[in-house]
Design a protein around this motif. Structure first.
Motif, PDB file in Angstrom:
ATOM      1  N   GLN A   8       0.832  -1.216   0.000  1.00 41.53           N
ATOM      2  CA  GLN A   8       0.000   0.000   0.000  1.00 41.53           C
ATOM      3  C   GLN A   8       0.860   1.257   0.000  1.00 41.53           C
ATOM      4  O   GLN A   8       0.535   2.241  -0.667  1.00 41.53           O
ATOM      5  CB  GLN A   8      -0.936  -0.024   1.204  1.00 41.53           C
ATOM      6  N   LEU A   9       1.942   1.248   0.749  1.00 38.11           N
ATOM      7  CA  LEU A   9       2.850   2.399   0.736  1.00 38.11           C
ATOM      8  C   LEU A   9       3.451   2.583  -0.652  1.00 38.11           C
ATOM      9  O   LEU A   9       3.563   3.710  -1.155  1.00 38.11           O
ATOM     10  CB  LEU A   9       3.966   2.211   1.758  1.00 38.11           C
ATOM     11  N   GLN A  10       3.857   1.483  -1.273  1.00 39.56           N
ATOM     12  CA  GLN A  10       4.470   1.561  -2.596  1.00 39.56           C
ATOM     13  C   GLN A  10       3.484   2.026  -3.663  1.00 39.56           C
ATOM     14  O   GLN A  10       3.898   2.517  -4.717  1.00 39.56           O
ATOM     15  CB  GLN A  10       5.051   0.196  -2.976  1.00 39.56           C
ATOM     16  N   ALA A  11       2.173   1.898  -3.388  1.00 31.09           N
ATOM     17  CA  ALA A  11       1.156   2.338  -4.340  1.00 31.09           C
ATOM     18  C   ALA A  11       0.875   3.832  -4.245  1.00 31.09           C
ATOM     19  O   ALA A  11       0.231   4.404  -5.135  1.00 31.09           O
ATOM     20  CB  ALA A  11      -0.141   1.553  -4.126  1.00 31.09           C
ATOM     21  N   LEU A  12       1.362   4.479  -3.181  1.00 32.71           N
ATOM     22  CA  LEU A  12       1.158   5.917  -3.014  1.00 32.71           C
ATOM     23  C   LEU A  12       2.114   6.694  -3.911  1.00 32.71           C
ATOM     24  O   LEU A  12       3.148   6.173  -4.346  1.00 32.71           O
ATOM     25  CB  LEU A  12       1.406   6.305  -1.553  1.00 32.71           C
ATOM     26  N   PRO A  13       1.808   7.979  -4.209  1.00 33.10           N
ATOM     27  CA  PRO A  13       2.746   8.802  -4.984  1.00 33.10           C
ATOM     28  C   PRO A  13       4.128   8.790  -4.329  1.00 33.10           C
ATOM     29  O   PRO A  13       4.257   9.000  -3.118  1.00 33.10           O
ATOM     30  CB  PRO A  13       2.110  10.195  -4.936  1.00 33.10           C
ATOM     31  N   ALA A  14       5.162   8.539  -5.121  1.00 26.86           N
ATOM     32  CA  ALA A  14       6.510   8.344  -4.582  1.00 26.86           C
ATOM     33  C   ALA A  14       7.383   9.571  -4.762  1.00 26.86           C
ATOM     34  O   ALA A  14       7.209  10.365  -5.693  1.00 26.86           O
ATOM     35  CB  ALA A  14       7.162   7.134  -5.249  1.00 26.86           C
ATOM     36  N   THR A  15       8.333   9.720  -3.841  1.00 27.12           N
ATOM     37  CA  THR A  15       9.374  10.742  -3.930  1.00 27.12           C
ATOM     38  C   THR A  15      10.721  10.023  -3.929  1.00 27.12           C
ATOM     39  O   THR A  15      10.948   9.123  -3.121  1.00 27.12           O
ATOM     40  CB  THR A  15       9.295  11.711  -2.746  1.00 27.12           C
ATOM     41  N   GLU A  16      11.608  10.428  -4.801  1.00 29.00           N
ATOM     42  CA  GLU A  16      12.901   9.761  -4.946  1.00 29.00           C
ATOM     43  C   GLU A  16      14.019  10.793  -4.895  1.00 29.00           C
ATOM     44  O   GLU A  16      13.860  11.922  -5.368  1.00 29.00           O
ATOM     45  CB  GLU A  16      12.942   9.013  -6.279  1.00 29.00           C
ATOM     46  N   GLY A  17      15.143  10.431  -4.304  1.00 29.84           N
ATOM     47  CA  GLY A  17      16.266  11.359  -4.248  1.00 29.84           C
ATOM     48  C   GLY A  17      17.473  10.760  -3.567  1.00 29.84           C
ATOM     49  O   GLY A  17      17.438   9.652  -3.042  1.00 29.84           O
ATOM     50  N   GLN A  18      18.556  11.526  -3.567  1.00 28.57           N
ATOM     51  CA  GLN A  18      19.815  11.104  -2.974  1.00 28.57           C
ATOM     52  C   GLN A  18      19.849  11.498  -1.499  1.00 28.57           C
ATOM     53  O   GLN A  18      19.550  12.639  -1.138  1.00 28.57           O
ATOM     54  CB  GLN A  18      20.991  11.777  -3.696  1.00 28.57           C
ATOM     55  N   GLY A  19      20.209  10.535  -0.645  1.00 22.79           N
ATOM     56  CA  GLY A  19      20.258  10.824   0.787  1.00 22.79           C
ATOM     57  C   GLY A  19      21.415  10.142   1.470  1.00 22.79           C
ATOM     58  O   GLY A  19      21.736   8.983   1.208  1.00 22.79           O
ATOM     59  N   GLY A  20      22.077  10.877   2.369  1.00 18.30           N
ATOM     60  CA  GLY A  20      23.147  10.355   3.214  1.00 18.30           C
ATOM     61  C   GLY A  20      23.135  11.096   4.527  1.00 18.30           C
ATOM     62  O   GLY A  20      22.311  11.988   4.743  1.00 18.30           O
ATOM     63  N   PHE A  21      24.053  10.763   5.429  1.00 15.08           N
ATOM     64  CA  PHE A  21      24.024  11.419   6.739  1.00 15.08           C
ATOM     65  C   PHE A  21      25.391  11.377   7.405  1.00 15.08           C
ATOM     66  O   PHE A  21      26.285  10.603   7.018  1.00 15.08           O
ATOM     67  CB  PHE A  21      22.977  10.771   7.642  1.00 15.08           C
ATOM     68  N   VAL A  22      25.532  12.207   8.433  1.00 13.71           N
ATOM     69  CA  VAL A  22      26.736  12.227   9.256  1.00 13.71           C
ATOM     70  C   VAL A  22      26.323  11.942  10.693  1.00 13.71           C
ATOM     71  O   VAL A  22      25.371  12.531  11.206  1.00 13.71           O
ATOM     72  CB  VAL A  22      27.485  13.581   9.144  1.00 13.71           C
ATOM     73  N   SER A  23      27.013  11.022  11.352  1.00 16.67           N
ATOM     74  CA  SER A  23      26.675  10.630  12.713  1.00 16.67           C
ATOM     75  C   SER A  23      27.194  11.654  13.709  1.00 16.67           C
ATOM     76  O   SER A  23      27.978  12.552  13.370  1.00 16.67           O
ATOM     77  CB  SER A  23      27.264   9.254  13.039  1.00 16.67           C
ATOM     78  N   SER A  24      26.800  11.502  14.966  1.00 16.54           N
ATOM     79  CA  SER A  24      27.252  12.418  16.019  1.00 16.54           C
ATOM     80  C   SER A  24      28.750  12.324  16.255  1.00 16.54           C
ATOM     81  O   SER A  24      29.358  13.239  16.806  1.00 16.54           O
ATOM     82  CB  SER A  24      26.501  12.127  17.320  1.00 16.54           C
TER      83      SER A  24
END
Length: 292
Positions: A40-56
């Motif tokens: 059901q989540l995959q059937a909703l309108p999707a947003t796609e993009g590049q993501g990363g992070f820096v830890s504490s």
């Protein structure tokens, strides 16, 4: 130590439907709760993009291509008019939670960093927080990420965000009214500013949560004072060794200063390792009333 006190909605999954498809995500608000399977989540309108992070601790995870449902699209699924007085709390399977402000949900108001250096970017491309269900075209690693995780993405791979916004094993989103943001100013051998999100992340059950129950059986939740002092008593600012015990044994004072100037002074030996002396930001699992 200074404290400055500051599309169409899918149908609800029935018991019969849930028996043939596992519920992986719950969306809650003033009007009730909706449960979603992965399909059901995959059937909703999707947003796609590049993501990363820096830890504490400064460890950088370089951007990958994530796909999911934008947080800003969730309130409409409950028929909620999402406004500036509201926010969204995302909770993981292990109880870890983070509260996103209206500005973060709707406008992507996050601090961004250079993934090569970890340095804050004065300007950056638009960011969007999503409930991600795939990375680089594949399902998320169920051990590393869970079925779902929160990721903050953009059109380019040249920016990352603080790691505490990237909630793994996310299972629930709650739309609610939230209080004002605030900062905790730490002053010692070093100085640091702990914002509401960082404090919330640190006080998660899976991190450094401390709880005290008062004579009225009210549980207060926050972070032990010695851990916060340890963040600015010397260059080692994090972890169980962050509090300099040798320095504490020599003796120094810790001033807790309220926004109106009222001050309480404790000593370094009294607070050492004492998890029952804490700075609390929740009482009875809710934000502190104004009187506190």
């Amino acid at each position: 130590l200074t404290l400055c006190l500051a599309a169409c909605a899918p149908s609800v999954v029935t018991d019969e439907a849930a028996s043939s498809a596992a519920v992986v995500f719950e969306l809650t608000g003033p009007a009730g709760t909706q449960s979603f399977t992965l399909e059901q989540l995959q059937a909703l309108p999707a947003t796609e993009g590049q993501g990363g992070f820096v830890s504490s601790t400064g460890m950088i995870t370089i951007p990958s291509l994530y796909r999911g449902v934008a947080l800003k699209d969730l309130p409409a699924l409950l028929g909620i008019e999402f406004d500036e007085t509201m926010g969204m709390t995302l909770t993981a399977e292990d109880g870890y939670s983070m509260t996103f402000s209206y500005d973060q949900v709707v406008n992507g108001a996050f601090t961004a960093y250079d993934p090569a250096t970890g340095k804050e970017l004065p300007e950056h491309d638009p960011l969007t927080a999503i409930v991600a269900y795939s990375r680089d075209g594949q399902p998320l690693d169920p051990t590393e990420d869970g079925t779902l995780r929160i990721q903050v993405v953009s059109a380019t791979n040249n920016q990352i965000v603080d790691g505490h916004w990237t909630v793994k094993w996310v299972a629930k989103a709650e739309v609610m009214s939230v209080g004002a943001d605030w900062n905790l100013e730490l002053e010692g051998a070093l100085t640091d500013t702990v914002d509401r999100a960082s404090f919330q992340s640190c006080s998660a059950p899976s991190c450094h949560a401390a709880t005290w129950v008062d004579e009225s059986a009210q549980p207060w939740t926050g972070v032990a004072l010695w851990r916060l002092v340890g963040q600015v008593d010397d260059a080692l600012d994090h972890g169980d060794d962050g509090y300099n015990e040798e320095l504490a044994a020599s003796g120094y004072q810790v001033d807790l200063v309220a926004s109106d100037g009222y001050t309480v002074t404790l000593d370094s030996q009294t607070i050492q390792g004492n998890d029952e002396i804490l700075l609390a930001y929740l009482v009875n699992e809710g934000e502190l009333p104004e009187k506190y």
